[in-house]
Design a protein around this motif. Structure first.
Motif, PDB file in Angstrom:
ATOM      1  N   UNK A 168       0.831  -1.208   0.000  1.00  0.00           N
ATOM      2  CA  UNK A 168       0.000   0.000   0.000  1.00  0.00           C
ATOM      3  C   UNK A 168       0.863   1.255   0.000  1.00  0.00           C
ATOM      4  N   UNK A 169       1.885   1.252   0.829  1.00  0.00           N
ATOM      5  CA  UNK A 169       2.790   2.407   0.888  1.00  0.00           C
ATOM      6  C   UNK A 169       3.504   2.609  -0.445  1.00  0.00           C
ATOM      7  N   UNK A 170       3.959   1.517  -1.030  1.00  0.00           N
ATOM      8  CA  UNK A 170       4.634   1.619  -2.327  1.00  0.00           C
ATOM      9  C   UNK A 170       3.718   2.231  -3.380  1.00  0.00           C
ATOM     10  N   UNK A 171       2.475   1.776  -3.385  1.00  0.00           N
ATOM     11  CA  UNK A 171       1.517   2.287  -4.371  1.00  0.00           C
ATOM     12  C   UNK A 171       1.267   3.779  -4.141  1.00  0.00           C
ATOM     13  N   UNK A 172       1.088   4.185  -2.876  1.00  0.00           N
ATOM     14  CA  UNK A 172       0.811   5.592  -2.577  1.00  0.00           C
ATOM     15  C   UNK A 172       1.991   6.479  -2.963  1.00  0.00           C
ATOM     16  N   UNK A 173       3.194   6.021  -2.694  1.00  0.00           N
ATOM     17  CA  UNK A 173       4.377   6.814  -3.043  1.00  0.00           C
ATOM     18  C   UNK A 173       4.548   6.918  -4.554  1.00  0.00           C
ATOM     19  N   UNK A 174       4.352   5.790  -5.238  1.00  0.00           N
ATOM     20  CA  UNK A 174       4.450   5.784  -6.701  1.00  0.00           C
ATOM     21  C   UNK A 174       3.444   6.783  -7.297  1.00  0.00           C
ATOM     22  N   UNK A 175       2.210   6.731  -6.810  1.00  0.00           N
ATOM     23  CA  UNK A 175       1.168   7.626  -7.306  1.00  0.00           C
ATOM     24  C   UNK A 175       1.496   9.076  -6.989  1.00  0.00           C
ATOM     25  N   UNK A 176       2.008   9.312  -5.792  1.00  0.00           N
ATOM     26  CA  UNK A 176       2.342  10.680  -5.388  1.00  0.00           C
ATOM     27  C   UNK A 176       3.411  11.288  -6.292  1.00  0.00           C
ATOM     28  N   UNK A 177       4.421  10.495  -6.643  1.00  0.00           N
ATOM     29  CA  UNK A 177       5.463  11.012  -7.537  1.00  0.00           C
ATOM     30  C   UNK A 177       4.908  11.271  -8.940  1.00  0.00           C
ATOM     31  N   UNK A 178       4.002  10.421  -9.395  1.00  0.00           N
ATOM     32  CA  UNK A 178       3.365  10.649 -10.691  1.00  0.00           C
ATOM     33  C   UNK A 178       2.545  11.941 -10.661  1.00  0.00           C
ATOM     34  N   UNK A 179       1.854  12.163  -9.542  1.00  0.00           N
ATOM     35  CA  UNK A 179       1.081  13.400  -9.397  1.00  0.00           C
ATOM     36  C   UNK A 179       2.004  14.611  -9.406  1.00  0.00           C
ATOM     37  N   UNK A 180       3.123  14.493  -8.723  1.00  0.00           N
ATOM     38  CA  UNK A 180       4.100  15.585  -8.702  1.00  0.00           C
ATOM     39  C   UNK A 180       4.514  15.965 -10.121  1.00  0.00           C
ATOM     40  N   UNK A 181       4.845  14.963 -10.932  1.00  0.00           N
ATOM     41  CA  UNK A 181       5.259  15.223 -12.321  1.00  0.00           C
ATOM     42  C   UNK A 181       4.113  15.770 -13.149  1.00  0.00           C
ATOM     43  N   UNK A 182       2.908  15.279 -12.879  1.00  0.00           N
ATOM     44  CA  UNK A 182       1.737  15.747 -13.620  1.00  0.00           C
ATOM     45  C   UNK A 182       1.464  17.212 -13.307  1.00  0.00           C
ATOM     46  N   UNK A 183       1.513  17.595 -12.043  1.00  0.00           N
ATOM     47  CA  UNK A 183       1.255  18.977 -11.659  1.00  0.00           C
ATOM     48  C   UNK A 183       2.315  19.914 -12.230  1.00  0.00           C
ATOM     49  N   UNK A 184       3.544  19.439 -12.308  1.00  0.00           N
ATOM     50  CA  UNK A 184       4.606  20.235 -12.931  1.00  0.00           C
ATOM     51  C   UNK A 184       4.309  20.433 -14.416  1.00  0.00           C
ATOM     52  N   UNK A 185       3.866  19.360 -15.071  1.00  0.00           N
ATOM     53  CA  UNK A 185       3.488  19.451 -16.484  1.00  0.00           C
ATOM     54  C   UNK A 185       2.359  20.455 -16.669  1.00  0.00           C
ATOM     55  N   UNK A 186       1.348  20.423 -15.795  1.00  0.00           N
ATOM     56  CA  UNK A 186       0.215  21.349 -15.895  1.00  0.00           C
ATOM     57  C   UNK A 186       0.679  22.796 -15.737  1.00  0.00           C
ATOM     58  N   UNK A 187       1.563  23.041 -14.773  1.00  0.00           N
ATOM     59  CA  UNK A 187       2.059  24.410 -14.563  1.00  0.00           C
ATOM     60  C   UNK A 187       2.821  24.904 -15.784  1.00  0.00           C
ATOM     61  N   UNK A 188       3.665  24.052 -16.331  1.00  0.00           N
ATOM     62  CA  UNK A 188       4.451  24.439 -17.509  1.00  0.00           C
ATOM     63  C   UNK A 188       3.544  24.738 -18.700  1.00  0.00           C
ATOM     64  N   UNK A 189       2.504  23.918 -18.846  1.00  0.00           N
ATOM     65  CA  UNK A 189       1.558  24.111 -19.952  1.00  0.00           C
ATOM     66  C   UNK A 189       0.826  25.448 -19.803  1.00  0.00           C
ATOM     67  N   UNK A 190       0.382  25.746 -18.587  1.00  0.00           N
ATOM     68  CA  UNK A 190      -0.338  26.992 -18.346  1.00  0.00           C
ATOM     69  C   UNK A 190       0.565  28.200 -18.581  1.00  0.00           C
TER      70      UNK A 190
END
Length: 383
Positions: free
Chosen positions: A355-377
């Motif tokens: 469970x912890x591994x999954x949450x951390x993996x998802x959190x890092x993906x979210x981090x990269x996604x939010x960075x992508x969104x900011x750059x796009x905006x």
């Protein structure tokens, strides 16, 4: 916006005594305009899709016709009508000329001299005006739907295919007339030759193609063959015209995500977990998930100028291998071992928990996604 050459020929052949003598393998091209010329060197002004008429005033021999047909083919013309009888007779149109038309899929017609070019031109131009008006009505309806409205489209039979499975192409290209025309020609020619329903319109300075869900890869390859510089985002499969806003969102997001990865073609279905993130309207939900999973590590790194968050991310990306993590971070294995141990101790993280591994993996993906969104905006604001 255009007329199918085969349909036009069948409708006017008797009235203007038109006769097809070669190039019948190109009859299902789209006609975008009518162009009259007597000068081979004016062909460079063509933008593609023109049906060309000539009397052959400048024709001295076979080579003139050969050069004319070659240039018309190079400029994606859809056909040639020769007004025969004064400068060129049907007998002067040699087998070499006919074979070249067949090779280049350029339909060649002859029209007798007593037919006035002005008469056939007026007829064809009126048909263009009618088609353009119909194209505008359909495009306006699609734009209204894309913006969340629900106009009545029951009278628009051209959109009936949206009641079945369809896919959306969101296209970014050079904003010039030549690209605009070529994209229309390419889409319509593919539609006619493959018997596939397609509809192209412009939305927010980009092009959108709606197409039946069949041979999508073939259609993509066909477009890119003629327009190698464009970028395309391709949606998942949708059904129903009023689902267009969702398909449009997927196509646009696929385009943006693909270009950020250096890809010219991107299917939304290939965006993986990011496809789920794109569907979340409130990015604060994603930010909260990231904060709950990695916020403490992030803050610790800022206060102590450490690299625990970066190390943990690379450790997860390396399938929890100390050796691989050391290689990608250019650190010694002992350094990585020490950092992972400190991460477990300082932040009470159990890296043996699925469970912890999954949450951390998802959190890092979210981090990269939010960075992508900011750059796009930021890019959109600059543009």
């Amino acid at each position: 916006m255009s007329i199918i050459l085969n349909d036009l020929y069948n409708e006017i052949r008797s009235r203007y005594s038109l006769k097809l003598i070669s190039g019948e393998n190109g009859l299902f091209k789209a006609v975008h305009w009518l162009y009259f010329t007597e000068d081979i060197y004016n062909i460079d002004f063509l933008r593609g899709g023109e049906l060309v008429i000539t009397t052959g005033l400048g024709c001295k021999n076979e080579s003139w016709l050969i050069e004319l047909i070659t240039k018309l083919s190079q400029h994606n013309s859809c056909g040639l009508i020769i007004n025969t009888g004064k400068y060129i007779t049907p007998a002067q149109i040699t087998s070499n000329v006919k074979e070249l038309c067949t090779k280049n899929k350029l339909p060649l017609f002859i029209m007798p001299w007593h037919i006035h070019i002005s008469d056939i031109a007026e007829d064809i131009y009126n048909r263009f005006f009618y088609e353009n008006k119909k194209y505008d009505v359909i495009s306006d309806a699609l734009i209204q739907i894309a913006e969340g409205n629900r106009p009545d489209i029951s009278h628009l039979s051209e959109l009936n295919f949206l009641n079945k499975d369809y896919v959306l192409f969101y296209i970014r290209s050079k904003p010039d007339i030549v690209t605009d025309r070529l994209l229309h020609i390419t889409t319509e020619n593919y539609s006619n030759n493959s018997n596939t329903q397609c509809r192209l319109f412009q939305y927010n300075s980009n092009f959108v193609i709606l197409t039946e869900n069949k041979s999508i890869d073939a259609f993509t390859s066909y477009i890119c063959e003629y327009l190698p510089d464009i970028c395309i985002g391709i949606s998942s499969v949708f059904k129903g015209a009023y689902n267009l806003p969702y398909a449009l969102s997927q196509g646009r997001n696929a385009l943006l995500f693909g270009t950020s990865k250096g890809k010219k073609i991107m299917y939304f279905k290939d965006s993986g977990i990011y496809g789920i993130f794109f569907s979340v309207n409130e990015t604060s939900v994603l930010s909260d998930f990231y904060g709950n999973a990695l916020g403490k590590i992030h803050q610790y790194d800022k206060l102590h100028n450490s690299d625990f968050e970066y190390t943990l991310e690379k450790y997860i990306e390396s399938d929890y291998s100390i050796i691989k993590t050391a290689e990608v971070t250019n650190c010694h294995r002992n350094t990585i071992n020490y950092r992972i141990k400190k991460i477990k101790e300082l932040f009470n993280i159990n890296l043996d928990s699925v469970t912890t591994k999954y949450e951390l993996y998802t959190a890092f993906k979210i981090k990269n996604f939010l960075k992508f969104k900011r750059n796009t905006e930021e890019t959109n604001e600059r543009n």
